[in-house]
Design a protein around this motif. Sequence first.
Motif, PDB file in Angstrom:
ATOM      1  N   VAL A 196       0.861  -1.181   0.000  1.00  0.00           N
ATOM      2  CA  VAL A 196       0.000   0.000   0.000  1.00  0.00           C
ATOM      3  C   VAL A 196       0.897   1.231   0.000  1.00  0.00           C
ATOM      4  O   VAL A 196       1.772   1.369   0.860  1.00  0.00           O
ATOM      5  CB  VAL A 196      -0.933   0.035   1.233  1.00  0.00           C
ATOM      6  CG1 VAL A 196      -1.890   1.220   1.132  1.00  0.00           C
ATOM      7  CG2 VAL A 196      -1.707  -1.266   1.375  1.00  0.00           C
ATOM      8  N   TYR A 197       0.667   2.103  -0.973  1.00  0.00           N
ATOM      9  CA  TYR A 197       1.467   3.311  -1.138  1.00  0.00           C
ATOM     10  C   TYR A 197       0.598   4.510  -0.777  1.00  0.00           C
ATOM     11  O   TYR A 197      -0.377   4.808  -1.467  1.00  0.00           O
ATOM     12  CB  TYR A 197       1.953   3.419  -2.587  1.00  0.00           C
ATOM     13  CG  TYR A 197       2.928   4.543  -2.824  1.00  0.00           C
ATOM     14  CD1 TYR A 197       4.249   4.422  -2.422  1.00  0.00           C
ATOM     15  CD2 TYR A 197       2.529   5.719  -3.440  1.00  0.00           C
ATOM     16  CE1 TYR A 197       5.150   5.448  -2.640  1.00  0.00           C
ATOM     17  CE2 TYR A 197       3.423   6.753  -3.658  1.00  0.00           C
ATOM     18  CZ  TYR A 197       4.733   6.607  -3.257  1.00  0.00           C
ATOM     19  OH  TYR A 197       5.623   7.619  -3.463  1.00  0.00           O
ATOM     20  N   PHE A 198       0.928   5.170   0.315  1.00  0.00           N
ATOM     21  CA  PHE A 198       0.215   6.369   0.752  1.00  0.00           C
ATOM     22  C   PHE A 198       0.934   7.581   0.182  1.00  0.00           C
ATOM     23  O   PHE A 198       2.156   7.730   0.367  1.00  0.00           O
ATOM     24  CB  PHE A 198       0.197   6.471   2.284  1.00  0.00           C
ATOM     25  CG  PHE A 198      -0.701   5.461   2.940  1.00  0.00           C
ATOM     26  CD1 PHE A 198      -2.010   5.801   3.281  1.00  0.00           C
ATOM     27  CD2 PHE A 198      -0.258   4.181   3.226  1.00  0.00           C
ATOM     28  CE1 PHE A 198      -2.839   4.881   3.890  1.00  0.00           C
ATOM     29  CE2 PHE A 198      -1.086   3.255   3.834  1.00  0.00           C
ATOM     30  CZ  PHE A 198      -2.382   3.601   4.163  1.00  0.00           C
ATOM     31  N   SER A 199       0.189   8.445  -0.493  1.00  0.00           N
ATOM     32  CA  SER A 199       0.797   9.620  -1.107  1.00  0.00           C
ATOM     33  C   SER A 199      -0.146  10.806  -1.024  1.00  0.00           C
ATOM     34  O   SER A 199      -1.302  10.673  -0.614  1.00  0.00           O
ATOM     35  CB  SER A 199       1.131   9.330  -2.569  1.00  0.00           C
ATOM     36  OG  SER A 199      -0.057   9.089  -3.308  1.00  0.00           O
ATOM     37  N   SER A 200       0.374  11.951  -1.422  1.00  0.00           N
ATOM     38  CA  SER A 200      -0.412  13.176  -1.448  1.00  0.00           C
ATOM     39  C   SER A 200      -0.220  13.843  -2.805  1.00  0.00           C
ATOM     40  O   SER A 200       0.866  13.777  -3.388  1.00  0.00           O
ATOM     41  CB  SER A 200       0.058  14.118  -0.336  1.00  0.00           C
ATOM     42  OG  SER A 200      -0.529  15.394  -0.497  1.00  0.00           O
ATOM     43  N   HIS A 242       5.690  11.734  -5.788  1.00  0.00           N
ATOM     44  CA  HIS A 242       5.686  11.581  -7.241  1.00  0.00           C
ATOM     45  C   HIS A 242       7.016  11.019  -7.748  1.00  0.00           C
ATOM     46  O   HIS A 242       7.045  10.278  -8.728  1.00  0.00           O
ATOM     47  CB  HIS A 242       5.378  12.913  -7.929  1.00  0.00           C
ATOM     48  CG  HIS A 242       4.020  13.441  -7.601  1.00  0.00           C
ATOM     49  ND1 HIS A 242       2.853  12.781  -7.913  1.00  0.00           N
ATOM     50  CD2 HIS A 242       3.643  14.565  -6.962  1.00  0.00           C
ATOM     51  CE1 HIS A 242       1.815  13.481  -7.496  1.00  0.00           C
ATOM     52  NE2 HIS A 242       2.268  14.568  -6.906  1.00  0.00           N
ATOM     53  N   ALA A 243       8.102  11.360  -7.082  1.00  0.00           N
ATOM     54  CA  ALA A 243       9.423  10.866  -7.485  1.00  0.00           C
ATOM     55  C   ALA A 243       9.637   9.411  -7.064  1.00  0.00           C
ATOM     56  O   ALA A 243      10.276   8.642  -7.788  1.00  0.00           O
ATOM     57  CB  ALA A 243      10.512  11.747  -6.884  1.00  0.00           C
ATOM     58  N   VAL A 244       9.100   9.026  -5.924  1.00  0.00           N
ATOM     59  CA  VAL A 244       9.338   7.691  -5.377  1.00  0.00           C
ATOM     60  C   VAL A 244       8.454   6.627  -6.039  1.00  0.00           C
ATOM     61  O   VAL A 244       8.899   5.494  -6.251  1.00  0.00           O
ATOM     62  CB  VAL A 244       9.133   7.696  -3.839  1.00  0.00           C
ATOM     63  CG1 VAL A 244       9.075   6.292  -3.280  1.00  0.00           C
ATOM     64  CG2 VAL A 244      10.234   8.500  -3.170  1.00  0.00           C
ATOM     65  N   LEU A 245       7.227   6.975  -6.400  1.00  0.00           N
ATOM     66  CA  LEU A 245       6.296   5.977  -6.939  1.00  0.00           C
ATOM     67  C   LEU A 245       6.856   5.192  -8.128  1.00  0.00           C
ATOM     68  O   LEU A 245       6.774   3.960  -8.130  1.00  0.00           O
ATOM     69  CB  LEU A 245       4.947   6.611  -7.289  1.00  0.00           C
ATOM     70  CG  LEU A 245       3.887   5.634  -7.800  1.00  0.00           C
ATOM     71  CD1 LEU A 245       3.587   4.554  -6.770  1.00  0.00           C
ATOM     72  CD2 LEU A 245       2.619   6.377  -8.191  1.00  0.00           C
ATOM     73  N   ARG A 300       8.616   8.327   4.370  1.00  0.00           N
ATOM     74  CA  ARG A 300       9.373   9.485   3.894  1.00  0.00           C
ATOM     75  C   ARG A 300      10.640   9.108   3.132  1.00  0.00           C
ATOM     76  O   ARG A 300      10.691   9.235   1.943  1.00  0.00           O
ATOM     77  CB  ARG A 300       9.696  10.421   5.062  1.00  0.00           C
ATOM     78  CG  ARG A 300      10.202  11.768   4.662  1.00  0.00           C
ATOM     79  CD  ARG A 300       9.126  12.609   4.024  1.00  0.00           C
ATOM     80  NE  ARG A 300       9.644  13.924   3.682  1.00  0.00           N
ATOM     81  CZ  ARG A 300       9.207  14.629   2.670  1.00  0.00           C
ATOM     82  NH1 ARG A 300       8.241  14.176   1.912  1.00  0.00           N
ATOM     83  NH2 ARG A 300       9.715  15.807   2.420  1.00  0.00           N
ATOM     84  N   PHE A 301      11.661   8.630   3.814  1.00  0.00           N
ATOM     85  CA  PHE A 301      12.903   8.232   3.149  1.00  0.00           C
ATOM     86  C   PHE A 301      12.887   6.711   3.033  1.00  0.00           C
ATOM     87  O   PHE A 301      13.208   6.010   3.976  1.00  0.00           O
ATOM     88  CB  PHE A 301      14.124   8.735   3.920  1.00  0.00           C
ATOM     89  CG  PHE A 301      14.107  10.223   4.076  1.00  0.00           C
ATOM     90  CD1 PHE A 301      14.370  11.048   2.993  1.00  0.00           C
ATOM     91  CD2 PHE A 301      13.773  10.807   5.286  1.00  0.00           C
ATOM     92  CE1 PHE A 301      14.325  12.432   3.119  1.00  0.00           C
ATOM     93  CE2 PHE A 301      13.730  12.191   5.426  1.00  0.00           C
ATOM     94  CZ  PHE A 301      14.005  12.999   4.343  1.00  0.00           C
ATOM     95  N   ILE A 302      12.493   6.230   1.875  1.00  0.00           N
ATOM     96  CA  ILE A 302      12.259   4.808   1.674  1.00  0.00           C
ATOM     97  C   ILE A 302      13.578   4.057   1.515  1.00  0.00           C
ATOM     98  O   ILE A 302      14.420   4.425   0.699  1.00  0.00           O
ATOM     99  CB  ILE A 302      11.380   4.585   0.410  1.00  0.00           C
ATOM    100  CG1 ILE A 302      10.110   5.442   0.436  1.00  0.00           C
ATOM    101  CG2 ILE A 302      11.070   3.111   0.214  1.00  0.00           C
ATOM    102  CD1 ILE A 302       9.197   5.225   1.605  1.00  0.00           C
TER     103      ILE A 302
END
Length: 107
Positions: free
Chosen positions: A26-30, A37-40, A91-93
């Motif tokens: 599950v990817y929580f984003s805003s 947007h950069a990590v997805l 935050r920092f994956i």
Amino acid sequence: MSIIPTMIKSKEQYEELISREDPLLVYFSSQNCNVCHAVLPKVMELVDEYPLEVAQVKVDELQEIAGQSLVFTVPTILVMFEGREILRESRFIDFAKLERTLSLLQP
């Protein structure tokens, strides 16, 4: 093979997904989060190697789900297996840690 995340639209849909036995990320984003947007794309590239479903929760629209899941910062990744959370990265994956966890879920 390219996985497309399931967009979570309701609390009921989310609860049904996380209660499954199969692996789930599950990817929580805003919407306003540049890091999200950069990590997805990096997450999607990594999970493409593994047999799991990916769901995305936009916290702007589904604050109740974020709160109940104790998600206070984005991006946050939860890896669920057999209805339980087995990994949380915020935050920092740590992609190496995420990959190690996913490799343990291989059949």
